[in-house]
Design an enzyme around this catalytic site. Structure first.
Site, short mmCIF file in Angstrom:
data_model
loop_
_atom_site.label_atom_id
_atom_site.label_comp_id
_atom_site.label_asym_id
_atom_site.label_seq_id
_atom_site.Cartn_x
_atom_site.Cartn_y
_atom_site.Cartn_z
N THR A 1 1.62 -0.05 -5.63
CA THR A 1 1.31 1.29 -6.24
C THR A 1 2.41 2.29 -6.20
OG1 THR A 1 0.28 1.88 -3.84
CG2 THR A 1 -1.06 1.07 -5.69
N TRP B 1 -1.40 4.73 -3.69
CA TRP B 1 -2.43 3.73 -3.00
C TRP B 1 -3.83 4.28 -2.87
CZ3 TRP B 1 -3.63 -1.34 -3.06
CH2 TRP B 1 -4.66 -1.61 -2.31
N LEU C 1 0.78 -1.29 0.13
CA LEU C 1 -0.17 -0.03 0.06
C LEU C 1 0.79 1.31 0.04
CD1 LEU C 1 -2.42 -1.34 2.88
CD2 LEU C 1 -2.37 -1.71 0.67
N ASP C 2 1.52 1.58 -1.05
CA ASP C 2 2.44 2.60 -1.05
C ASP C 2 2.04 3.82 -1.74
OD1 ASP C 2 5.05 3.62 -0.60
OD2 ASP C 2 5.81 2.93 -2.67
N GLY C 3 2.26 4.97 -0.94
CA GLY C 3 2.04 6.53 -1.58
C GLY C 3 0.97 7.03 -0.82
#
Ligand SMILES: CC(C)=CCC/C(C)=C/CC/C(C)=C/COP(=O)(O)OP(=O)(O)O
Length: 278
Positions: A223, A249, A37-39
């Site tokens: 992401t 994300w 779950l990046d960003g």
């Protein structure tokens, strides 16, 4: 006029979504999809929101993604929610994410939550001894409450890194073998014992992995355009398709999931062949 345009646009989107859904349902559906779950902080910064809001919107995106995956027939979804390295962040940020976890775990045990709508068994895995008591208790409560749900599975990796998981599983394998040697009447006869040391097999370690509750993932989505694994599922991803949309994300939507699944279906015959060759 604006309302009419919005309604028409909304109807068009849901029509496209239904068509895509039908097309995807014809092909093979991945059994296990994993997400990094990046960003979330970048999303908050982009929209001038307080930093913690990024993670809150990120949780809403997670709920939408779970619906898309479970509606399409995915049995296992796993998410990298907090790594052991994330504990090095500012204490206020760590606290805010942990508070969000507790809040959402408590919501999950309520009857109208997604985990009951889809009969989802929730596993929270990782080095849970690193969590504070209230987070661990909330995690244990949701795992216990959902333990008889049996249609799909959500694995939340918390205080997790892959290297920690491998070390932990190896240590447990050694401890178990050693305990068996000590308790055997004739240690020399014990299976696996060889000249003062013992043999550890891949299966011994795999059995004791936190991720032992799920088959290896078929797709890993990270992401924000990053293609690093950042110490997530290193042991389990040797035959996994990596998909890395540029969206942050909280911006992930049905089209990203549909694209990942179409790509999976396109490469499926090759992946299956590779798996059989192992
Ligand atoms: C109950 C449950 C599963 C909740 C999940 C909530 C959630 C979205 C957690 C993500 C936590 C995290 C450290 C993400 C990485 O993005 P980042 O914060 O590092 O953002 P950045 O990449 O922009 O710096």
């Amino acid at each position: 006029m604006n309302t009419l345009a919005n309604t028409l646009f909304g109807n068009l989107i849901s029509f496209i979504r239904r068509i895509l859904f039908c097309i995807l349902s014809v092909g093979p559906i991945p059994n296990h999809v994993a997400f990094i779950l990046d960003g979330n902080r970048r999303f908050a910064k982009k929209l001038n929101l307080p930093e913690g809001m990024g993670h809150r919107v990120g949780f809403q995106s997670l709920i939408s993604v779970l619906r898309y995956c479970f509606d399409l027939g995915v049995k296992y979804v796993s998410v990298y929610a907090f790594s052991i390295d994330n504990f090095k962040r500012k204490p206020e940020e760590v606290q805010s994410i942990m508070d969000l976890m507790v809040e959402k775990f408590n919501e999950m045990v309520e009857e109208e939550s997604i985990v009951y709508q889809y009969s989802v068994r929730v596993y929270i895995i990782g080095n849970l001894s690193l969590l504070s008591d209230n987070v661990r208790l909330a995690a244990e409560k949701v795992m216990k409450a959902t333990s008889s749900n049996n249609k799909s599975n959500l694995i939340i990796c918390l205080a997790y890194t892959s290297t920690d998981e491998i070390v932990h599983a190896t240590q447990e394998s050694c401890d178990d073998k050693w305990a068996k040697i000590q308790s055997s009447i004739d240690g020399e006869m014990m299976e696996g014992k060889r000249e003062g040391c013992f043999v550890i097999k891949v299966a011994d370690i795999e059995r004791r992995m936190y991720m032992g509750v799920a088959p290896d993932p078929d797709i890993l989505v990270r992401t924000s355009g990053e293609t690093r694994l950042s110490n997530f599922l290193l042991w389990q991803t040797s035959n996994c398709m990596l998909y890395s949309p540029r969206a942050l994300w909280p911006e992930i939507g049905f089209l990203h999931i549909a694209w990942a699944f179409l790509e999976f279906q396109r490469t499926y015959p090759y992946l299956e062949k590779k798996r059989k060759e192992l």
